[in-house]
Enzyme design. Sequence first.
Site: not given
Length: 377
Positions: A35, A81
Amino acid sequence: MSGLTPEELEAVEAGLGRAPNALELALFEALWSEHCSYKHTKLLLKRLPTRGPGVVAGPGEGAGAVAWRDGRAVVFKLESHNHPSYVAPFDGAATGLGGILRDVFGMGAEIVGAAGAIFADGATAKASGLLDGVIAGLQAYAAAFGVPVGAVLAVDDPAYAQNPLVNVLAVGVVAVDRLARSAAGEDDLVFVYAGRPTDLDGVRGAAFASAAFGAAAPAVRVPKADPEAGKRLYRATLALIAAGRVRAVQDMGAAGLLSASAEMAAKGGRGATLWLDRVPEAFLPAGEKAITPEAAEAMMLSETQERMLFAVRRGDVPAVLAALASHGVPAAAVGEVRSDGWYVLVAGGRVLADVPVALLVDGVPLHDLRARVPVFG
Protein backbone atom coordinates in the site's frame (compact mmCIF):
# COMPACT_ATOMS: atom_id res chain seq x y z
CA MET A 1 5.98 -13.18 13.04
CA SER A 2 7.22 -10.35 10.86
CA GLY A 3 5.04 -8.93 8.10
CA LEU A 4 8.16 -8.71 5.95
CA THR A 5 9.37 -11.46 3.64
CA PRO A 6 12.70 -13.15 4.53
CA GLU A 7 14.35 -11.20 1.69
CA GLU A 8 12.97 -7.93 3.02
CA LEU A 9 14.01 -8.66 6.59
CA GLU A 10 17.53 -9.41 5.34
CA ALA A 11 17.54 -6.05 3.52
CA VAL A 12 16.49 -4.25 6.72
CA GLU A 13 19.19 -5.94 8.78
CA ALA A 14 21.83 -5.27 6.12
CA GLY A 15 20.85 -1.61 5.93
CA LEU A 16 20.89 -1.18 9.70
CA GLY A 17 23.89 -3.40 10.34
CA ARG A 18 21.84 -5.06 13.08
CA ALA A 19 18.43 -6.56 13.77
CA PRO A 20 15.65 -3.97 14.18
CA ASN A 21 13.85 -3.66 17.49
CA ALA A 22 10.09 -4.33 17.61
CA LEU A 23 9.10 -0.71 17.00
CA GLU A 24 11.55 -0.28 14.12
CA LEU A 25 10.26 -3.50 12.59
CA ALA A 26 6.70 -2.15 12.72
CA LEU A 27 7.85 1.02 10.92
CA PHE A 28 9.41 -1.01 8.11
CA GLU A 29 6.38 -3.30 7.87
CA ALA A 30 4.15 -0.27 7.32
CA LEU A 31 6.26 1.67 4.82
CA TRP A 32 7.37 -1.49 3.00
CA SER A 33 3.78 -2.69 2.60
CA GLU A 34 2.36 -2.82 -0.90
CA HIS A 35 0.00 0.00 0.00
CA CYS A 36 2.83 2.43 0.81
CA SER A 37 5.74 1.19 -1.31
CA TYR A 38 4.11 -0.09 -4.52
CA LYS A 39 6.90 -2.67 -4.52
CA HIS A 40 5.15 -4.89 -7.10
CA THR A 41 4.17 -2.07 -9.47
CA LYS A 42 6.66 0.78 -9.03
CA LEU A 43 8.97 -0.40 -11.81
CA LEU A 44 5.99 -0.64 -14.16
CA LEU A 45 4.62 2.75 -13.11
CA LYS A 46 7.99 4.35 -13.79
CA ARG A 47 7.50 3.52 -17.48
CA LEU A 48 4.50 5.84 -17.74
CA PRO A 49 5.02 9.39 -19.05
CA THR A 50 4.97 11.93 -16.23
CA ARG A 51 6.51 15.04 -17.77
CA GLY A 52 5.22 17.56 -20.26
CA PRO A 53 4.82 21.29 -20.85
CA GLY A 54 1.60 21.36 -18.85
CA VAL A 55 2.73 19.24 -15.89
CA VAL A 56 3.26 21.44 -12.83
CA ALA A 57 3.53 18.65 -10.22
CA GLY A 58 3.86 14.95 -10.90
CA PRO A 59 4.68 11.77 -8.95
CA GLY A 60 6.06 12.32 -5.48
CA GLU A 61 3.47 14.88 -4.41
CA GLY A 62 0.14 14.31 -2.71
CA ALA A 63 -1.72 15.09 -5.93
CA GLY A 64 -1.03 15.94 -9.54
CA ALA A 65 -1.17 19.47 -10.93
CA VAL A 66 -1.42 20.66 -14.53
CA ALA A 67 -1.28 24.19 -15.90
CA TRP A 68 -4.66 25.70 -16.67
CA ARG A 69 -4.90 29.44 -17.39
CA ASP A 70 -4.14 32.86 -15.91
CA GLY A 71 -1.23 31.48 -13.89
CA ARG A 72 -3.38 28.84 -12.23
CA ALA A 73 -3.17 25.05 -12.09
CA VAL A 74 -5.75 22.30 -11.72
CA VAL A 75 -4.86 19.95 -8.85
CA PHE A 76 -6.47 16.52 -8.82
CA LYS A 77 -6.30 13.16 -7.08
CA LEU A 78 -7.95 9.89 -8.04
CA GLU A 79 -7.54 7.04 -5.59
CA SER A 80 -9.02 3.66 -4.81
CA HIS A 81 -10.41 3.00 -1.36
CA ASN A 82 -11.34 -0.63 -1.73
CA HIS A 83 -10.63 -2.54 1.47
CA PRO A 84 -12.03 0.02 3.97
CA SER A 85 -15.20 0.32 1.86
CA TYR A 86 -15.54 -3.46 1.75
CA VAL A 87 -15.27 -3.71 5.54
CA ALA A 88 -17.33 -0.61 6.41
CA PRO A 89 -18.97 0.85 3.29
CA PHE A 90 -20.12 4.20 4.72
CA ASP A 91 -17.03 5.01 6.78
CA GLY A 92 -14.64 3.56 4.21
CA ALA A 93 -16.02 5.70 1.40
CA ALA A 94 -16.21 8.81 3.58
CA THR A 95 -12.60 8.51 4.72
CA GLY A 96 -11.53 7.85 1.14
CA LEU A 97 -13.03 11.15 0.02
CA GLY A 98 -11.67 13.00 3.06
CA GLY A 99 -8.17 11.70 2.41
CA ILE A 100 -7.97 12.80 -1.21
CA LEU A 101 -9.48 16.18 -0.35
CA ARG A 102 -6.56 16.66 2.07
CA ASP A 103 -4.12 15.59 -0.64
CA VAL A 104 -5.54 18.29 -2.92
CA PHE A 105 -5.88 21.17 -0.46
CA GLY A 106 -2.54 20.22 1.07
CA MET A 107 -1.06 21.61 -2.14
CA GLY A 108 -2.80 24.91 -1.52
CA ALA A 109 -5.74 24.29 -3.84
CA GLU A 110 -9.28 25.54 -3.34
CA ILE A 111 -11.57 22.51 -3.71
CA VAL A 112 -14.03 22.80 -6.61
CA GLY A 113 -15.54 19.33 -6.87
CA ALA A 114 -15.48 15.61 -6.20
CA ALA A 115 -16.80 12.41 -7.74
CA GLY A 116 -16.84 8.69 -7.04
CA ALA A 117 -17.29 5.32 -8.70
CA ILE A 118 -18.06 1.81 -7.52
CA PHE A 119 -17.45 -1.31 -9.57
CA ALA A 120 -19.43 -4.23 -8.16
CA ASP A 121 -21.87 -7.01 -8.86
CA GLY A 122 -25.16 -5.13 -8.48
CA ALA A 123 -27.17 -7.85 -6.76
CA THR A 124 -24.40 -8.77 -4.32
CA ALA A 125 -23.53 -5.18 -3.53
CA LYS A 126 -27.15 -4.24 -2.97
CA ALA A 127 -27.83 -7.20 -0.70
CA SER A 128 -24.73 -6.56 1.41
CA GLY A 129 -25.39 -2.84 1.73
CA LEU A 130 -22.09 -2.07 -0.01
CA LEU A 131 -23.60 -0.03 -2.84
CA ASP A 132 -25.91 2.10 -0.72
CA GLY A 133 -23.28 2.50 2.00
CA VAL A 134 -20.56 3.72 -0.36
CA ILE A 135 -22.82 6.22 -2.10
CA ALA A 136 -24.19 7.49 1.22
CA GLY A 137 -20.69 7.82 2.68
CA LEU A 138 -19.40 9.85 -0.26
CA GLN A 139 -22.42 12.12 -0.34
CA ALA A 140 -22.56 12.67 3.42
CA TYR A 141 -18.90 13.66 3.71
CA ALA A 142 -19.11 15.95 0.68
CA ALA A 143 -22.26 17.66 1.94
CA ALA A 144 -20.87 18.29 5.43
CA PHE A 145 -17.52 19.44 4.04
CA GLY A 146 -19.23 21.71 1.54
CA VAL A 147 -17.85 20.28 -1.70
CA PRO A 148 -20.12 19.55 -4.71
CA VAL A 149 -20.22 15.96 -5.98
CA GLY A 150 -20.30 15.80 -9.75
CA ALA A 151 -21.38 12.15 -9.97
CA VAL A 152 -21.21 8.76 -8.31
CA LEU A 153 -20.86 6.17 -11.05
CA ALA A 154 -22.04 2.62 -10.33
CA VAL A 155 -20.81 -0.12 -12.69
CA ASP A 156 -22.71 -3.41 -12.45
CA ASP A 157 -20.54 -6.36 -13.48
CA PRO A 158 -20.50 -9.89 -11.99
CA ALA A 159 -16.70 -9.93 -12.42
CA TYR A 160 -16.49 -7.67 -9.34
CA ALA A 161 -18.63 -9.91 -7.10
CA GLN A 162 -15.69 -10.97 -4.91
CA ASN A 163 -13.56 -7.87 -5.45
CA PRO A 164 -15.63 -4.67 -5.49
CA LEU A 165 -13.66 -1.53 -6.29
CA VAL A 166 -14.30 1.98 -5.00
CA ASN A 167 -12.65 5.04 -6.58
CA VAL A 168 -12.87 8.66 -5.44
CA LEU A 169 -11.78 11.86 -7.18
CA ALA A 170 -11.19 15.39 -5.91
CA VAL A 171 -10.31 18.49 -7.94
CA GLY A 172 -9.04 21.91 -6.90
CA VAL A 173 -7.55 25.08 -8.36
CA VAL A 174 -4.50 27.03 -7.15
CA ALA A 175 -2.26 29.85 -8.35
CA VAL A 176 0.96 28.20 -9.50
CA ASP A 177 3.07 30.51 -7.33
CA ARG A 178 1.14 29.33 -4.24
CA LEU A 179 1.47 25.62 -4.94
CA ALA A 180 2.68 23.88 -1.77
CA ARG A 181 5.09 20.95 -1.82
CA SER A 182 5.83 18.04 0.51
CA ALA A 183 9.64 17.92 0.57
CA ALA A 184 11.12 19.24 3.83
CA GLY A 185 14.42 20.20 2.23
CA GLU A 186 15.71 22.84 4.65
CA ASP A 187 17.49 22.70 7.98
CA ASP A 188 16.00 24.29 11.11
CA LEU A 189 12.44 23.27 10.25
CA VAL A 190 9.96 22.12 12.89
CA PHE A 191 7.16 19.61 12.32
CA VAL A 192 3.74 20.87 13.43
CA TYR A 193 0.98 18.31 13.91
CA ALA A 194 -2.45 19.79 13.11
CA GLY A 195 -5.87 18.21 13.53
CA ARG A 196 -7.61 15.58 15.60
CA PRO A 197 -5.71 13.85 18.41
CA THR A 198 -4.32 10.44 17.48
CA ASP A 199 -6.58 7.52 18.35
CA LEU A 200 -6.40 3.81 17.53
CA ASP A 201 -8.29 4.02 14.22
CA GLY A 202 -6.62 2.20 11.36
CA VAL A 203 -3.48 1.15 13.23
CA ARG A 204 -1.53 -1.09 10.80
CA GLY A 205 -4.13 -0.25 8.17
CA ALA A 206 -1.50 0.20 5.46
CA ALA A 207 -0.28 -3.38 5.89
CA PHE A 208 -3.87 -4.63 6.21
CA ALA A 209 -4.63 -3.16 2.78
CA SER A 210 -2.50 -5.88 1.18
CA ALA A 211 -4.07 -8.77 3.10
CA ALA A 212 -6.52 -11.28 1.61
CA PHE A 213 -10.01 -11.20 3.06
CA GLY A 214 -11.05 -14.76 2.30
CA ALA A 215 -14.71 -15.60 2.75
CA ALA A 216 -15.43 -12.98 5.39
CA ALA A 217 -14.12 -9.52 6.14
CA PRO A 218 -11.67 -9.50 9.05
CA ALA A 219 -12.27 -7.42 12.14
CA VAL A 220 -10.56 -4.06 11.75
CA ARG A 221 -11.13 -0.61 13.15
CA VAL A 222 -11.80 1.38 9.99
CA PRO A 223 -11.16 5.10 10.61
CA LYS A 224 -14.19 7.35 11.02
CA ALA A 225 -14.31 10.67 9.22
CA ASP A 226 -15.17 14.02 10.77
CA PRO A 227 -16.00 16.37 7.86
CA GLU A 228 -16.53 19.39 10.12
CA ALA A 229 -13.01 18.97 11.50
CA GLY A 230 -11.82 18.43 7.93
CA LYS A 231 -13.39 21.69 6.80
CA ARG A 232 -11.68 23.64 9.60
CA LEU A 233 -8.36 22.03 8.72
CA TYR A 234 -8.95 22.92 5.07
CA ARG A 235 -9.43 26.61 5.77
CA ALA A 236 -6.50 26.73 8.19
CA THR A 237 -4.20 25.00 5.69
CA LEU A 238 -5.04 27.39 2.87
CA ALA A 239 -4.54 30.39 5.17
CA LEU A 240 -1.11 29.19 6.31
CA ILE A 241 0.03 28.48 2.76
CA ALA A 242 -1.23 31.86 1.54
CA ALA A 243 0.65 33.56 4.39
CA GLY A 244 3.90 31.88 3.34
CA ARG A 245 4.27 30.05 6.66
CA VAL A 246 4.45 26.53 5.21
CA ARG A 247 7.73 25.14 3.89
CA ALA A 248 6.34 21.63 3.35
CA VAL A 249 3.08 19.83 4.11
CA GLN A 250 1.61 16.35 3.82
CA ASP A 251 -1.60 14.63 4.85
CA MET A 252 -1.32 11.97 7.54
CA GLY A 253 -2.98 9.21 5.53
CA ALA A 254 -1.86 5.60 5.20
CA ALA A 255 0.67 4.84 7.97
CA GLY A 256 -0.24 8.17 9.54
CA LEU A 257 2.40 10.26 11.25
CA LEU A 258 5.11 7.81 10.17
CA SER A 259 4.54 8.15 6.44
CA ALA A 260 4.01 11.91 6.55
CA SER A 261 7.15 12.71 8.55
CA ALA A 262 9.47 10.12 7.00
CA GLU A 263 8.43 10.85 3.43
CA MET A 264 8.66 14.63 3.87
CA ALA A 265 12.18 14.25 5.28
CA ALA A 266 13.32 11.73 2.67
CA LYS A 267 12.02 13.79 -0.24
CA GLY A 268 13.93 16.77 1.13
CA GLY A 269 17.18 14.82 1.51
CA ARG A 270 17.01 15.25 5.28
CA GLY A 271 16.13 13.22 8.38
CA ALA A 272 13.70 13.76 11.24
CA THR A 273 13.41 13.55 15.02
CA LEU A 274 9.92 13.16 16.50
CA TRP A 275 9.17 13.91 20.16
CA LEU A 276 6.45 11.39 20.94
CA ASP A 277 5.71 12.96 24.32
CA ARG A 278 4.27 15.93 22.43
CA VAL A 279 2.08 14.07 19.92
CA PRO A 280 -1.61 14.83 20.63
CA GLU A 281 -3.29 11.53 21.50
CA ALA A 282 -6.63 10.28 22.75
CA PHE A 283 -5.94 6.67 23.71
CA LEU A 284 -3.51 6.61 26.64
CA PRO A 285 -5.00 6.30 30.14
CA ALA A 286 -5.48 9.62 31.93
CA GLY A 287 -2.26 10.67 33.62
CA GLU A 288 -0.17 8.18 31.65
CA LYS A 289 3.38 9.51 31.40
CA ALA A 290 5.59 6.71 30.04
CA ILE A 291 5.24 6.04 26.32
CA THR A 292 5.93 2.37 25.73
CA PRO A 293 7.10 1.02 22.36
CA GLU A 294 3.56 -0.32 21.88
CA ALA A 295 2.05 3.13 22.46
CA ALA A 296 4.70 4.64 20.18
CA GLU A 297 3.72 2.21 17.43
CA ALA A 298 0.07 3.23 17.76
CA MET A 299 1.02 6.92 17.59
CA MET A 300 3.08 6.41 14.46
CA LEU A 301 0.76 4.05 12.55
CA SER A 302 -2.71 5.33 13.49
CA GLU A 303 -4.76 6.54 10.54
CA THR A 304 -6.93 8.95 12.51
CA GLN A 305 -8.59 11.22 9.96
CA GLU A 306 -8.45 15.00 9.46
CA ARG A 307 -4.75 15.50 10.29
CA MET A 308 -1.94 17.30 8.47
CA LEU A 309 1.77 17.63 9.16
CA PHE A 310 3.45 20.96 8.41
CA ALA A 311 7.15 21.73 8.25
CA VAL A 312 7.65 25.38 9.24
CA ARG A 313 10.60 27.59 10.11
CA ARG A 314 11.44 27.43 13.79
CA GLY A 315 10.78 31.13 14.24
CA ASP A 316 7.30 30.76 12.69
CA VAL A 317 6.09 28.08 15.10
CA PRO A 318 4.25 30.43 17.53
CA ALA A 319 2.45 32.21 14.67
CA VAL A 320 1.52 28.90 13.03
CA LEU A 321 0.12 27.46 16.27
CA ALA A 322 -1.86 30.66 16.85
CA ALA A 323 -3.26 30.63 13.32
CA LEU A 324 -4.36 27.00 13.65
CA ALA A 325 -6.00 27.74 17.00
CA SER A 326 -7.91 30.64 15.45
CA HIS A 327 -9.47 28.17 13.01
CA GLY A 328 -10.38 25.74 15.78
CA VAL A 329 -7.65 23.24 14.81
CA PRO A 330 -5.66 21.63 17.67
CA ALA A 331 -1.92 21.61 17.00
CA ALA A 332 1.48 20.93 18.53
CA ALA A 333 5.14 21.07 17.55
CA VAL A 334 6.14 17.39 17.51
CA GLY A 335 9.58 17.20 15.90
CA GLU A 336 12.27 18.73 13.78
CA VAL A 337 14.18 18.16 10.57
CA ARG A 338 17.65 16.64 10.89
CA SER A 339 20.51 17.25 8.47
CA ASP A 340 22.06 13.77 8.84
CA GLY A 341 19.40 11.64 7.14
CA TRP A 342 18.41 9.63 10.23
CA TYR A 343 14.85 9.03 11.44
CA VAL A 344 14.70 9.07 15.25
CA LEU A 345 11.78 8.59 17.63
CA VAL A 346 12.26 9.92 21.16
CA ALA A 347 10.07 9.64 24.27
CA GLY A 348 10.91 10.50 27.85
CA GLY A 349 14.48 11.21 26.87
CA ARG A 350 14.87 7.69 25.45
CA VAL A 351 15.54 6.83 21.82
CA LEU A 352 12.93 4.26 20.78
CA ALA A 353 13.84 3.98 17.10
CA ASP A 354 16.85 5.12 15.09
CA VAL A 355 17.02 4.21 11.38
CA PRO A 356 18.20 5.78 8.10
CA VAL A 357 15.21 7.53 6.56
CA ALA A 358 16.27 6.61 3.01
CA LEU A 359 16.24 2.92 3.93
CA LEU A 360 12.85 3.27 5.59
CA VAL A 361 11.19 5.13 2.72
CA ASP A 362 12.96 3.83 -0.40
CA GLY A 363 14.89 0.73 0.62
CA VAL A 364 12.29 -1.97 -0.04
CA PRO A 365 13.37 -4.52 -2.70
CA LEU A 366 11.24 -3.94 -5.81
CA HIS A 367 9.75 -6.72 -7.90
CA ASP A 368 10.47 -6.70 -11.64
CA LEU A 369 7.29 -8.32 -12.95
CA ARG A 370 7.52 -10.15 -16.24
CA ALA A 371 4.54 -10.97 -18.45
CA ARG A 372 4.08 -14.58 -19.52
CA VAL A 373 1.74 -16.10 -22.07
CA PRO A 374 -0.45 -18.63 -20.22
CA VAL A 375 -0.42 -22.23 -21.38
CA PHE A 376 -3.79 -23.97 -21.47
CA GLY A 377 -4.49 -27.66 -21.72
